[in-house]
Design an enzyme around this catalytic site. Structure first.
Site, PDB file in Angstrom:
ATOM      1  N   GLU A 160     -29.833 -15.719  20.331  1.00 23.90           N
ATOM      2  CA  GLU A 160     -30.822 -16.909  20.465  1.00 23.90           C
ATOM      3  C   GLU A 160     -30.004 -17.964  19.659  1.00 23.90           C
ATOM      4  O   GLU A 160     -29.355 -17.759  18.752  1.00 23.90           O
ATOM      5  CB  GLU A 160     -32.082 -16.656  19.893  1.00 23.90           C
ATOM      6  CG  GLU A 160     -33.075 -17.975  19.702  1.00 23.90           C
ATOM      7  CD  GLU A 160     -34.498 -17.988  19.345  1.00 23.90           C
ATOM      8  OE1 GLU A 160     -34.941 -16.865  19.616  1.00 23.90           O
ATOM      9  OE2 GLU A 160     -34.917 -18.797  18.435  1.00 23.90           O
ATOM     10  N   GLU A 165     -34.319 -27.236  15.398  1.00 28.44           N
ATOM     11  CA  GLU A 165     -35.780 -26.877  15.174  1.00 28.44           C
ATOM     12  C   GLU A 165     -36.184 -27.717  13.678  1.00 28.44           C
ATOM     13  O   GLU A 165     -35.510 -27.936  12.831  1.00 28.44           O
ATOM     14  CB  GLU A 165     -36.056 -25.479  14.816  1.00 28.44           C
ATOM     15  CG  GLU A 165     -35.931 -24.558  15.781  1.00 28.44           C
ATOM     16  CD  GLU A 165     -36.140 -23.110  15.470  1.00 28.44           C
ATOM     17  OE1 GLU A 165     -37.306 -22.439  15.754  1.00 28.44           O
ATOM     18  OE2 GLU A 165     -35.318 -22.265  14.822  1.00 28.44           O
TER      19      GLU A 165
END
Length: 318
Positions: A160, A165
């Site tokens: 991933e 974020e």
């Protein structure tokens, strides 16, 4: 707490700041969305529809309701709304039988998660997203990538890539230089399938991330990944920093396969709820993540460690 008057007082300072950004030297644009149409382009983006919570105990249902994702003034808007909403209990990739398809869950928030899964995926290149992300306790906006095919096994053995974020932006933070939560994170997940997965990453302070647009980017090659905010590199990882427990693939495995792009705004979840003030505040809804554009570039020669496509004479601009 004083965080909420602070956010309210400064929200009026938010500006679109959509000035043209120079095309990086020697890079070739291979895919983009400038969000110049009236609606979200189904040839570029699909909607995830589920109330699973991402495996992180998130509190939203993702919908395809136009109230949760729409085009406005040349920008993609992903809007999280405080409302009771029901939907599928599992993401479509985990619905194995008729019972799975019938299972339903009700949540206290609705939002949207858009992806290019099944529509576009890339191995190596430069991915840029210009966005403004929301603040508030419990907000968890993300720009990230998952493998089109899990060539090395289930999450996170096949990897991933988290381009950007952030959690709880603008909320009081004792360890942040600005006194408010201001960290933008770039992370890789890899290793074996959960729960034997691993991750590594770096954060950088962007004090006005919830007020203004910034360009979040990675450059990605078989020799490593570099993370940028507004053209400034703040992190790099190489194959020596990651691994997959599955045999096969190149030295860069699992990050040697096609990955697709995801844009989403989660509410709550284990990470944001254990940080800062804790939990999810009901203040400030609806909360919005705005995306000015998404651009994917290829390099026909070599991607250098500093993020330039070989042959450039100066630093890349964002």
């Amino acid at each position: 707490m004083s965080v909420y008057p602070f956010l309210l007082a400064t929200a009026s300072l938010a500006v679109a700041d959509t000035k043209p950004v120079p095309v990086p030297d020697n890079w070739t644009l291979v895919w983009s969305d400038e969000f110049s149409g009236d609606t979200i382009d189904p040839a570029r983006w699909g909607h995830d529809i589920d109330c699973w919570g991402g495996g992180n105990d998130e509190r939203q249902c993702y919908t395809d309701d136009p109230a949760n994702a729409f085009i406005q003034n040349g920008q993609l808007v992903i809007r999280a709304i405080r409302e009771r909403v029901s939907g599928p209990a599992l993401p479509i990739t985990q619905r194995r039988n008729a019972l799975d398809h019938r299972r339903r869950t009700t949540r206290d928030y609705s939002s949207a998660r858009l992806s290019t899964r099944g529509l576009a995926a890339w191995t190596y290149g430069r991915i840029e997203v210009r966005a403004r992300v929301p603040g508030g306790q419990g907000s968890w906006p993300a720009i990230w990538m998952l493998p089109e095919d899990e060539a090395y096994g289930g999450w996170a053995a096949s990897g991933e890539i988290d381009i950007m974020e952030a959690v709880n932006l603008g909320v009081p933070c004792e360890v942040c230089l600005s006194g408010r939560e201001d960290k933008i994170h770039g992370t890789l997940h890899y290793g074996d399938a959960w729960p034997d997965n691993a991750h590594s990453g770096t954060s950088v302070a962007v004090p006005d991330a919830f007020l203004n647009f910034h360009t979040y980017a990675i450059t990605w090659s078989e020799t490593g990944m570099t993370w940028f905010v507004d053209g400034e590199a703040y992190a790099r990882q190489t194959p020596e920093d990651w691994y997959t427990a599955t045999e096969g693939g190149s030295q860069a495995a699992p990050f040697d396969q096609p990955f697709y792009l995801i844009l989403n705004l989660a509410i709550g979840g284990a990470w944001p709820e254990r940080e800062n003030l804790g939990g999810v505040s009901d203040w400030g809804f609806p909360r919005e993540m705005r995306v000015d554009w998404v651009r994917v570039y290829a390099c026909e020669t070599e991607i250098l460690a500093d993020g330039r496509c070989e042959g450039t004479d100066n630093d890349t601009d964002e």
